[in-house]
Design a protein around this motif. Structure first.
Motif, PDB file in Angstrom:
ATOM      1  N   GLU A 184       0.861  -1.138  -0.020  1.00  0.00           N
ATOM      2  CA  GLU A 184       0.092  -0.021  -0.103  1.00  0.00           C
ATOM      3  C   GLU A 184       0.815   1.415  -0.052  1.00  0.00           C
ATOM      4  O   GLU A 184       0.403   2.126  -0.613  1.00  0.00           O
ATOM      5  N   ALA A 185       1.991   1.221   0.671  1.00  0.00           N
ATOM      6  CA  ALA A 185       2.777   2.358   0.683  1.00  0.00           C
ATOM      7  C   ALA A 185       3.817   2.737  -0.741  1.00  0.00           C
ATOM      8  O   ALA A 185       3.583   3.550  -1.256  1.00  0.00           O
ATOM      9  N   VAL A 186       3.996   1.458  -1.449  1.00  0.00           N
ATOM     10  CA  VAL A 186       4.396   1.629  -2.709  1.00  0.00           C
ATOM     11  C   VAL A 186       3.347   1.976  -3.714  1.00  0.00           C
ATOM     12  O   VAL A 186       3.594   2.873  -4.533  1.00  0.00           O
ATOM     13  N   ARG A 187       2.123   1.692  -3.339  1.00  0.00           N
ATOM     14  CA  ARG A 187       1.118   1.884  -4.357  1.00  0.00           C
ATOM     15  C   ARG A 187       0.695   3.490  -4.108  1.00  0.00           C
ATOM     16  O   ARG A 187       0.402   4.251  -5.153  1.00  0.00           O
ATOM     17  N   ALA A 188       0.675   3.645  -3.064  1.00  0.00           N
ATOM     18  CA  ALA A 188       0.563   5.273  -2.965  1.00  0.00           C
ATOM     19  C   ALA A 188       1.427   6.213  -3.391  1.00  0.00           C
ATOM     20  O   ALA A 188       1.352   7.302  -3.946  1.00  0.00           O
ATOM     21  N   ALA A 189       2.790   5.644  -3.626  1.00  0.00           N
ATOM     22  CA  ALA A 189       3.824   6.220  -4.037  1.00  0.00           C
ATOM     23  C   ALA A 189       3.753   6.529  -5.663  1.00  0.00           C
ATOM     24  O   ALA A 189       4.061   7.392  -6.315  1.00  0.00           O
ATOM     25  N   ALA A 190       3.239   5.312  -6.315  1.00  0.00           N
ATOM     26  CA  ALA A 190       2.747   5.144  -7.613  1.00  0.00           C
ATOM     27  C   ALA A 190       1.882   6.298  -7.985  1.00  0.00           C
ATOM     28  O   ALA A 190       1.946   6.971  -9.175  1.00  0.00           O
ATOM     29  N   LEU A 191       0.879   6.422  -7.074  1.00  0.00           N
ATOM     30  CA  LEU A 191      -0.116   7.423  -7.242  1.00  0.00           C
ATOM     31  C   LEU A 191       0.198   8.707  -7.309  1.00  0.00           C
ATOM     32  O   LEU A 191      -0.237   9.644  -7.911  1.00  0.00           O
ATOM     33  N   GLY A 192       1.335   8.992  -6.386  1.00  0.00           N
ATOM     34  CA  GLY A 192       1.856  10.532  -6.360  1.00  0.00           C
ATOM     35  C   GLY A 192       2.483  10.701  -7.720  1.00  0.00           C
ATOM     36  O   GLY A 192       2.572  11.796  -8.122  1.00  0.00           O
TER      37      GLY A 192
ATOM     38  N   ALA B  53       2.730  13.494 -12.946  1.00  0.00           N
ATOM     39  CA  ALA B  53       2.713  13.460 -14.332  1.00  0.00           C
ATOM     40  C   ALA B  53       1.405  14.393 -14.847  1.00  0.00           C
ATOM     41  O   ALA B  53       1.652  15.226 -15.818  1.00  0.00           O
ATOM     42  N   ILE B  54       0.464  14.236 -14.092  1.00  0.00           N
ATOM     43  CA  ILE B  54      -0.909  15.145 -14.445  1.00  0.00           C
ATOM     44  C   ILE B  54      -0.500  16.669 -14.021  1.00  0.00           C
ATOM     45  O   ILE B  54      -0.848  17.678 -14.921  1.00  0.00           O
ATOM     46  N   GLU B  55       0.174  16.848 -13.061  1.00  0.00           N
ATOM     47  CA  GLU B  55       0.293  18.308 -12.656  1.00  0.00           C
ATOM     48  C   GLU B  55       1.436  19.022 -13.688  1.00  0.00           C
ATOM     49  O   GLU B  55       1.105  20.094 -14.172  1.00  0.00           O
ATOM     50  N   GLN B  56       2.193  18.114 -14.437  1.00  0.00           N
ATOM     51  CA  GLN B  56       3.214  18.680 -15.078  1.00  0.00           C
ATOM     52  C   GLN B  56       2.546  19.054 -16.655  1.00  0.00           C
ATOM     53  O   GLN B  56       2.729  20.135 -17.165  1.00  0.00           O
ATOM     54  N   GLU B  57       1.474  18.248 -17.141  1.00  0.00           N
ATOM     55  CA  GLU B  57       0.751  18.512 -17.978  1.00  0.00           C
ATOM     56  C   GLU B  57      -0.299  19.754 -17.769  1.00  0.00           C
ATOM     57  O   GLU B  57      -0.591  20.483 -18.692  1.00  0.00           O
ATOM     58  N   MET B  58      -0.514  20.002 -16.639  1.00  0.00           N
ATOM     59  CA  MET B  58      -1.593  20.964 -16.358  1.00  0.00           C
ATOM     60  C   MET B  58      -0.899  22.450 -16.465  1.00  0.00           C
ATOM     61  O   MET B  58      -1.746  23.506 -16.395  1.00  0.00           O
ATOM     62  N   LYS B  59       0.591  22.671 -16.078  1.00  0.00           N
ATOM     63  CA  LYS B  59       1.121  23.831 -15.943  1.00  0.00           C
ATOM     64  C   LYS B  59       0.786  24.875 -17.298  1.00  0.00           C
ATOM     65  O   LYS B  59       0.372  26.128 -16.901  1.00  0.00           O
TER      66      LYS B  59
ATOM     67  N   GLY C 193      -8.512  23.508 -20.827  1.00  0.00           N
ATOM     68  CA  GLY C 193      -6.935  23.099 -20.962  1.00  0.00           C
ATOM     69  C   GLY C 193      -6.622  22.055 -19.724  1.00  0.00           C
ATOM     70  O   GLY C 193      -5.945  21.168 -20.062  1.00  0.00           O
ATOM     71  N   LEU C 194      -7.193  22.305 -18.749  1.00  0.00           N
ATOM     72  CA  LEU C 194      -7.087  21.546 -17.316  1.00  0.00           C
ATOM     73  C   LEU C 194      -7.650  20.178 -17.697  1.00  0.00           C
ATOM     74  O   LEU C 194      -6.846  19.284 -17.364  1.00  0.00           O
ATOM     75  N   LEU C 195      -8.812  20.145 -18.049  1.00  0.00           N
ATOM     76  CA  LEU C 195      -9.348  18.836 -18.273  1.00  0.00           C
ATOM     77  C   LEU C 195      -8.723  17.989 -19.116  1.00  0.00           C
ATOM     78  O   LEU C 195      -8.482  16.705 -19.026  1.00  0.00           O
ATOM     79  N   ALA C 196      -8.345  18.712 -20.327  1.00  0.00           N
ATOM     80  CA  ALA C 196      -7.596  17.842 -21.224  1.00  0.00           C
ATOM     81  C   ALA C 196      -6.162  17.234 -20.785  1.00  0.00           C
ATOM     82  O   ALA C 196      -5.696  16.374 -20.981  1.00  0.00           O
TER      83      ALA C 196
ATOM     84  N   ALA D 192       0.920  15.267  -5.457  1.00  0.00           N
ATOM     85  CA  ALA D 192       2.107  16.144  -5.790  1.00  0.00           C
ATOM     86  C   ALA D 192       2.023  17.633  -5.275  1.00  0.00           C
ATOM     87  O   ALA D 192       1.755  17.529  -4.120  1.00  0.00           O
ATOM     88  N   ASP D 193       2.381  18.446  -6.150  1.00  0.00           N
ATOM     89  CA  ASP D 193       2.857  19.781  -5.357  1.00  0.00           C
ATOM     90  C   ASP D 193       1.502  20.388  -4.656  1.00  0.00           C
ATOM     91  O   ASP D 193       1.272  21.290  -4.022  1.00  0.00           O
ATOM     92  N   LYS D 194       0.313  20.120  -5.557  1.00  0.00           N
ATOM     93  CA  LYS D 194      -1.089  20.780  -5.175  1.00  0.00           C
ATOM     94  C   LYS D 194      -1.602  19.848  -4.011  1.00  0.00           C
ATOM     95  O   LYS D 194      -2.564  20.398  -3.388  1.00  0.00           O
ATOM     96  N   GLY D 195      -1.049  19.038  -3.597  1.00  0.00           N
ATOM     97  CA  GLY D 195      -1.750  18.325  -2.530  1.00  0.00           C
ATOM     98  C   GLY D 195      -2.872  17.585  -2.619  1.00  0.00           C
ATOM     99  O   GLY D 195      -3.464  17.283  -1.935  1.00  0.00           O
ATOM    100  N   LEU D 196      -3.050  17.340  -4.151  1.00  0.00           N
ATOM    101  CA  LEU D 196      -4.265  16.406  -4.747  1.00  0.00           C
ATOM    102  C   LEU D 196      -3.797  15.195  -5.205  1.00  0.00           C
ATOM    103  O   LEU D 196      -2.819  15.153  -5.904  1.00  0.00           O
ATOM    104  N   ASN D 197      -4.359  14.065  -5.023  1.00  0.00           N
ATOM    105  CA  ASN D 197      -4.249  12.994  -5.762  1.00  0.00           C
ATOM    106  C   ASN D 197      -4.893  12.924  -7.121  1.00  0.00           C
ATOM    107  O   ASN D 197      -5.642  13.829  -7.488  1.00  0.00           O
TER     108      ASN D 197
END
Length: 208
Positions: free
Chosen positions: A60-68, A73-79, A93-96, A134-139
């Motif tokens: 579960e700790a590894v799975r949580a890190a994978a989700l992080g 990766a998503i936040e990188q696209e959102m910038k 743009g955010l949704l895409a 990640a940086d936003k504190g959102l999963n």
């Protein structure tokens, strides 16, 4: 050198999660084995039990890190989208970006993607865990909600269609991801998958 000499405080736990991530990256969720993680970190299995009650706790700790990692990766696209001055363009743009980040992560980090969504506690219901963010504190699920809230605030998504929209968008994009890594789209070229992904994201926006 003993584990006591090599690791202090939370260092061993962090090292074991990192080792589990390395195994998952190459072999997916089934590769995260406590004995192998212990070997990679150079400690006896009984030392591992001081930080993880059992294999499931480690997984579960590894799975949580994978989700992080997926959230990152998503936040990188959102910038780029977040810099757009127009609220409607920014929301779209955010949704895409959420969808692009999701699909690209599935292909680039397939082992982590499979681990992130392996059987486990339902992420929408479990208590907040910074490891999943990640940086936003959102999963990843919350990042999708963030984008959909922006769509509703910009007037693109009617208020009555906002409830439950996460699951409609998520299931559609996840289906494409699975077809790309485990289904018939594996044989498609990267250009074909990219084109299909863009069409899918446009369909999601119109559909919700």
């Amino acid at each position: 050198m003993s584990s006591r000499d090599r690791y202090h405080h939370g260092d061993l736990r962090q090292a074991m999660v990192a080792a589990g991530l390395a195994l998952a990256r190459e072999g997916g969720p089934q590769a995260v084995v406590l004995r192998e993680v212990s070997r990679l970190t150079g400690v006896a299995p009984n030392a591992a039990y001081r930080h993880f009650a059992n294999h499931l706790a480690l997984f579960e700790a590894v799975r949580a890190a994978a989700l992080g990692a997926l959230a990152q990766a998503i936040e990188q696209e959102m910038k780029a989208a977040e810099q757009l001055p127009d609220a409607v363009a920014r929301a779209r743009g955010l949704l895409a970006a959420v969808g692009r980040g999701y699909l690209r992560f599935a292909e680039a980090e397939t082992g982590w993607f499979r681990t992130a969504f392996a059987a486990g506690a339902f992420d929408v219901k479990v208590p907040p865990d910074p490891s999943r963010t990640a940086d936003k504190g959102l999963n990843p699920y919350e990042l999708l909600s963030y984008a959909l809230d922006a769509m509703a605030a910009a007037g693109v998504l009617p208020p009555e269609r906002r409830p439950g929209a996460e699951f409609l968008a998520w299931s559609t994009v996840h289906g494409m991801a699975m077809l790309s890594i485990d289904g018939p789209l594996r044989s498609a070229t990267p250009e074909q998958r990219k084109a299909l992904g863009l069409r899918l994201l446009a369909m999601v926006e119109k559909g919700i």
